[in-house]
Enzyme design. Structure first.
Site: not given
Length: 559
Positions: A422-423, A401, A146, A217-218, A315, A256
C-alpha cells in the site's frame, strides 16, 4: 569515443592507511586475517565506542529536534562532501573489497548506543569501516552483472523525495507525487515510442492504459502474473482458485530466474511453469514455433495457457525474444504477454534499437528499469499495462480509512492498486528530474557512448585469436572466453576462464562476472557504469590480455 558528458562529479575519499591495508588484502588471501586485525586495532582505536564520550548533542537543552533545520543543513552539507569525495576517488579503490564475512561486526559496536553522538562520528565510521567493505558499483572499473547507473539529477531527486517523505498510496495522500509519477511514465513511454494504449494521458484525455513505478522487475512480473492468473480463471469459468492447477506459464530458459520465483509466489504449480530451451540457432532467443508446439500440447492435455514472458536483453547473454512473433502465438490462446526489458529497454529510446520492441502494441504489459541504464538510481522499475483495470481488479484494496472523494470519482488511479503493498515512495521525482535535466538527446548520447565502447571491446576480442565472442553483441554486453585450442579440451578451457576471472577480480582493477551459455563457461563484460570512459575499457582489455598470457605460460610449464 569521448568521455560521457553526463558524468557525475568523479568522486575521492581520503582513505586512511588502515583502509589501504584492507584494500590490499584481497578476499581469501593468506595475509587477510593479519591485515584485518591491524585495521581493527587502528580503526577501533580511533573510533571511541564509549557512550559516555557522546553524552550530549549541541542544542539538547531545547529538547530532541530530529528535523532541526540547522542540523538538516549541516548533516546534508557533510553528506554531500562525503559523496563528492567518494566519486572523486572511487576509480582508485579496489572494485571488490578484500573483506570476509563478518568483518564489519568486528569494526563497529555490537550494541546500539544509548547516548547521542555528533554526526561527524557516524561519517567517520562510514569512511573508515563501511567504505572499505563496499563493492564499488560506481567504479568505472566495474564490468560485472549490468550497470547500476546514476547521475547528479537522480541523486538530487532522490534526496528531495526522501526529505519530503510522502506516502503516496492514494491521489489524495500525495496529489503531486501521484501526478508526477504519471507524467514521468508518460514521458518515458513517448521516448520509447510505446503506443498510446499504454499511456495514462493521451491527446484525447485519460487513456485506458497506464503505468506505475515499482522497486524491481520481480514486482512487475508478480503483479502481472496475478492479473493474468485471475483473468484466466474467470475466462475458464473456475470457481474461485480451484482451477489454478490447470494454468500454465511460459518463458525461455534465458529468462531471468526471478520470473520462476514470481510464478511460484503467484500460486502457479511448478509443474506448469515451462522453461523452454534455446540455442545458438536462434541466438538464444525464444523460438515462436517451439512455443506454439508446447502451448498446443498443453491445451490438448486440458491445461490453460495463461502468461508468456518475452525478454528484450536477457541477463546471461542479452538475447532478444521476438516480441511480435510471440504475440502472434499468444493471441491463439488468449494468453497474457509481458515484455521484460529491464536492461535493454533503455537502449530503445534510440531509434536504431527501437526495432527490438516491434509488436509491443499487441502485448499486455512491458517493464524496464531506468536504474540499470538510464541514469536513475535504485530503485526504479517502470511498468506499463494496456488496460489498468485488469491490474487493479486483482490488486485493489479499499479500506474505509482510505476512502475519499477523488478516489470515488473514478478520475484518478490510486497507485496502491497497481502494486503489492500500500505504502509507496516518491519515485517519480528522480525519473522526472533525469529527463527534465538532460533531455532525450543527452540520454541517447549516453546510451550510444556505452554501445560504442562495448563495440570497441568486442573488436579487440575478435582480433585476438586466443579468444572468441560466444554470442552476438546486441547492446553493451560482450560475452567472451578464452577458446580451447591445441591440446586444451573444453574442460581445460573452462578452468582457464575461471582462473582468468578470479585473477582479474583479485587485482581490484576490474570486476567481471560469468554465466553459462550453451554449456560454455563465459565471461560477461558489461559496459555502462556512469563514470566509464574509453580509457577504462582499454585498460581492462590490457589487463585481460596480460593475465591470459600469464595463465597460458603457466599451462605450458605445467605440461
Amino acid at each position: 569515443m569521448a568521455p560521457h558528458n553526463l558524468q557525475l562529479p568523479s568522486l575521492a575519499i581520503g582513505a586512511s592507511a588502515s583502509c589501504s591495508k584492507l584494500h590490499q588484502s584481497q578476499a581469501r588471501s593468506p595475509g587477510f586475517e593479519q591485515s584485518l586485525t591491524t585495521l581493527e586495532s587502528v580503526v577501533m582505536g580511533s573510533l571511541d565506542t564509549n557512550p559516555a564520550a557522546f553524552a550530549s548533542f549541541p542544542g539538547d537543552v531545547d529538547g530532541f529536534q530530529p528535523l532541526n533545520a540547522d542540523d538538516v543543513r549541516s548533516y546534508l552539507h557533510k553528506s554531500v562532501d562525503f559523496i563528492y569525495d567518494y566519486y572523486k576517488s572511487v576509480e582508485s579503490m579496489p572494485v571488490l573489497p578484500g573483506v570476509e564475512p563478518g568483518y564489519l561486526l568486528r569494526l563497529l559496536q555490537s550494541a546500539p548506543p544509548n547516548s547521542s553522538a555528533p554526526f561527524d562520528i557516524a561519517i567517520k565510521e562510514l569512511r573508515e569501516a563501511v567504505v572499505p567493505g563496499m563493492t564499488h558499483w560506481a567504479s568505472p572499473n566495474f564490468f560485472a552483472f549490468f550497470p547500476s547507473t546514476n547521475s547528479a539529477a537522480a541523486i538530487a531527486g532522490e534526496l528531495i523525495a526522501s526529505a519530503m517523505n510522502t506516502v503516496g498510496f492514494t491521489w489524495q495522500a500525495a496529489p503531486a507525487a501521484t501526478e508526477m509519477e504519471v507524467l514521468a511514465l508518460d514521458w518515458l513511454a513517448q521516448l520509447l515510442r510505446l503506443p498510446t494504449s499504454f499511456m495514462n494521458r493521451t491527446s484525447a484525455g485519460r487513456g485506458t492504459g497506464g503505468g506505475v513505478i515499482l522497486g524491481t522487475t520481480s514486482e512487475a512480473m508478480l503483479v502481472t502474473l496475478v492479473a493474468a492468473r485471475d483473468a484466466a480463471l474467470r475466462r475458464s469459468g473456475s470457481d474461485g482458485v480451484a482451477g489454478i492447477t490447470r494454468l500454465t506459464v511460459y518463458a525461455a530458459d534465458q529468462t531471468h530466474s526471478t520470473f520462476f520465483k514470481a510464478c511460484r509466489l503467484a500460486g502457479f504449480d511448478p509443474a506448469n511453469i515451462r522453461s523452454i530451451p534455446t540455442g545458438a540457432d536462434t541466438d538464444y532467443g525464444l523460438d515462436p514455433a517451439n512455443l506454439l508446439e508446447i502451448m498446443q500440447a498443453d491445451v490438448e492435455a486440458g491445461l490453460v495457457p495463461t502468461y508468456i514472458c518475452a525478454t528484450v536483453g536477457t541477463t546471461s547473454s542479452n538475447a532478444v525474444d521476438p516480441v511480435e512473433a510471440i504475440a502472434d502465438v499468444a493471441k491463439m490462446f488468449n494468453a497474457w504477454v509481458h515484455v521484460d526489458a529491464a536492461y535493454a529497454g533503455s537502449a530503445c529510446i534510440c531509434p536504431e534499437f527501437r526495432h527490438h520492441l516491434n509488436g509491443v502494441e499487441r502485448v499486455d504489459s512491458i517493464s524496464m528499469s531506468p536504474h540499470k541504464w538510464l541514469l536513475t538510481c535504485l530503485d526504479c522499475t517502470c511498468l506499463w499495462v494496456r488496460d489498468t483495470h485488469r491490474l487493479t481488479d486483482s490488486l485493489e484494496t479499499n479500506p474505509e480509512y482510505l476512502k475519499n472523494d477523488a478516489s470515488e470519482s473514478g478520475t484518478v488511479t490510486d497507485l496502491k492498486d497497481m502494486q503489492v503493498g500500500v505504502g509507496r515512495r516518491f519515485r517519480g521525482l528522480k525519473l522526472w528530474m533525469v529527463m527534465r535535466t538532460y533531455g532525450a538527446a543527452k540520454l541517447q548520447e549516453h546510451i550510444r557512448s556505452d554501445v560504442a565502447m562495448a563495440r570497441m571491446f568486442e573488436d579487440s576480442v575478435r582480433a585476438d585469436d586466443r579468444f572468441e565472442v560466444v554470442v552476438p553483441r546486441n547492446f553493451a554486453l560482450v560475452c567472451f572466453r578464452i577458446k580451447p585450442h591445441g591440446a586444451m579440451k573444453e574442460h581445460d578451457g573452462e578452468l582457464a576462464n575461471r582462473e582468468l576471472m578470479d585473477r582479474l577480480n583479485r587485482t581490484g582493477k576490474a570486476y567481471l562476472a560469468h554465466t553459462v551459455v550453451g554449456g560454455k563457461f563465459v565471461l560477461r563484460f558489461a559496459v555502462g557504469s556512469s563514470l566509464q570512459e574509453e580509457r577504462h575499457v582499454r585498460s581492462a582489455w590490457e589487463l585481460i590480455k596480460k593475465t591470459t598470457t600469464e595463465i597460458m605460460l603457466g599451462l605450458v610449464v605445467a605440461e
